[in-house]
Enzyme design. Structure first.
Site, PDB file in Angstrom:
ATOM      1  N   ARG A 163       0.811  -1.237   0.079  1.00 29.42           N
ATOM      2  CA  ARG A 163       0.183  -0.067   0.096  1.00 29.42           C
ATOM      3  C   ARG A 163       1.042   1.169   0.077  1.00 29.42           C
ATOM      4  NH1 ARG A 163      -2.070  -3.529   4.311  1.00 29.42           N
ATOM      5  NH2 ARG A 163      -4.272  -4.102   3.779  1.00 29.42           N
ATOM      6  N   LYS A 166      -2.264  -2.212   7.891  1.00 30.35           N
ATOM      7  CA  LYS A 166      -3.581  -1.683   8.546  1.00 30.35           C
ATOM      8  C   LYS A 166      -3.376  -1.942  10.102  1.00 30.35           C
ATOM      9  CE  LYS A 166      -6.455  -0.622   4.713  1.00 30.35           C
ATOM     10  NZ  LYS A 166      -7.762  -0.783   3.888  1.00 30.35           N
ATOM     11  N   HIS A 213      -1.772   2.090  -6.115  1.00 28.34           N
ATOM     12  CA  HIS A 213      -2.684   0.957  -5.854  1.00 28.34           C
ATOM     13  C   HIS A 213      -2.738  -0.010  -6.945  1.00 28.34           C
ATOM     14  CE1 HIS A 213      -4.186  -0.239  -2.032  1.00 28.34           C
ATOM     15  NE2 HIS A 213      -5.239  -0.921  -2.545  1.00 28.34           N
ATOM     16  N   ARG A 250      -0.243  -2.496  -6.888  1.00 29.94           N
ATOM     17  CA  ARG A 250      -0.706  -3.501  -5.841  1.00 29.94           C
ATOM     18  C   ARG A 250      -1.584  -4.403  -6.525  1.00 29.94           C
ATOM     19  NH1 ARG A 250      -1.126  -4.484  -0.194  1.00 29.94           N
ATOM     20  NH2 ARG A 250      -3.009  -4.886   0.625  1.00 29.94           N
ATOM     21  N   HIS A 298      -4.136  -9.003   3.785  1.00 25.65           N
ATOM     22  CA  HIS A 298      -5.522  -9.071   4.155  1.00 25.65           C
ATOM     23  C   HIS A 298      -6.231  -9.766   5.190  1.00 25.65           C
ATOM     24  CE1 HIS A 298      -6.207  -7.994  -0.732  1.00 25.65           C
ATOM     25  NE2 HIS A 298      -5.936  -7.063  -0.025  1.00 25.65           N
ATOM     26  N   TYR A 321      -9.074 -11.492  -7.032  1.00 26.09           N
ATOM     27  CA  TYR A 321      -7.982 -11.309  -8.092  1.00 26.09           C
ATOM     28  C   TYR A 321      -8.215 -12.649  -8.790  1.00 26.09           C
ATOM     29  CZ  TYR A 321      -6.113  -7.332  -5.527  1.00 26.09           C
ATOM     30  OH  TYR A 321      -5.647  -6.148  -4.984  1.00 26.09           O
TER      31      TYR A 321
END
Length: 284
Positions: A134, A158, A230, A233, A256, A265
């Site tokens: 990110r 995150k 992004h 990514r 994630h 994906y």
């Protein structure tokens, strides 16, 4: 503090509460947080919709408001949570834009390495694509978290969660050149000594600055898509899945929390879908 949120998340939540305050001011409603009703919040959501915000932005604002009222309830500042019955808008799951491997090569080739910032910009693109980071993870990347001899980097994602991400040969080479030949000549400002990517003034480069670098390189490479950090990514994850990588491994590398986020994906791997239909459909 309790949830160990990043400064970016805290800022986003604060903006959501500010929007509720702006709504009250613009409608001349003398509202206090503890006097807001479900009807007020429904009118607020309608106001947000009329501002032209897309469903995903509406949902995020709503999430911020709900968190705020959970906090008020927990602190005994209110007895009833008016946001409890608020419904989030339905969000369509959009397939993210990706770049082909050829496009990424064109972007890297467009970097002018004779300019002082050239090696740094090349390292930025190589790490974004090579590790699937990110943009906030890239700007916060630290020298003490680079284990280039064993081809791994430690990333803080995150919720301040740390993860180890493999880093490939091209990205390692670009990083080493930048650190040894360019960064060594930049005097870091106080508190920035350990930050990998610095600007000329010795402070960490901003997210906006990275967007500008990518936008300029896309124009030079003749790529007409609107792309940002992004996009690299998304391309990283898509190319891994297309190459047959295990979805759990991709989830781990992207950081994630849920595998359902990574599953998007699999929808991008058109060749895999096509070959599956040809192989297994009775009409083929």
């Amino acid at each position: 503090m309790e949830r160990s949120l990043s400064p970016n998340s805290i800022e986003a939540y604060s903006r959501d509460i500010e929007k509720l305050a702006q709504f009250a001011d613009s409608n001349e409603l003398k509202l206090k947080p503890e006097t807001v009703t479900l009807a007020d919040l429904r009118r607020f959501i309608q106001w947000v919709v009329e501002l032209g915000m897309i469903p995903s932005s509406q949902a995020r604002i709503l999430s911020g408001i709900k968190s705020f009222y959970k906090y008020l309830l927990m602190e005994d500042m209110i007895t009833i949570d008016p946001s409890e019955l608020l419904e989030s808008p339905r969000i369509q799951r959009k397939l993210p834009d990706t770049l082909s491997f050829e496009d990424i090569d064109k972007i890297i080739a467009a970097i002018d390495l004779s300019k002082p910032e050239g090696p740094r910009n090349k390292a930025i693109i190589e790490v974004l694509y090579g590790c699937g980071l990110r943009v906030s993870e890239l700007t916060e990347l630290r020298l003490s978290n680079l284990y280039l001899d064993i081809e791994f980097i430690k990333v803080t994602g995150k919720g301040n969660k740390e993860r180890l991400v493999p880093i490939g040969e091209s990205a390692v080479k670009a990083l080493k050149i930048y650190i040894k030949e360019l960064r060594v000549h930049v005097a870091p400002k106080k508190g920035e000594d350990d930050i990998v990517f610095l600007n000329r003034r010795g402070t960490r480069i901003s997210r906006v600055f990275i967007f500008m670098i990518i936008k300029e390189l896309a124009i030079l490479a003749g790529i007409n898509k609107t792309i940002g950090p992004h996009t690299f990514r998304h391309s990283f994850a898509t190319h891994l899945v297309e190459g047959g990588a295990d979805l759990r491994a991709v989830q781990e590398m992207l950081g994630h929390e849920s595998i359902t986020t990574t599953e998007i994906y699999t929808h991008l791997d058109r060749e895999y879908l096509k070959s599956t239909i040809i192989q297994y459909h009775p009409r083929n």
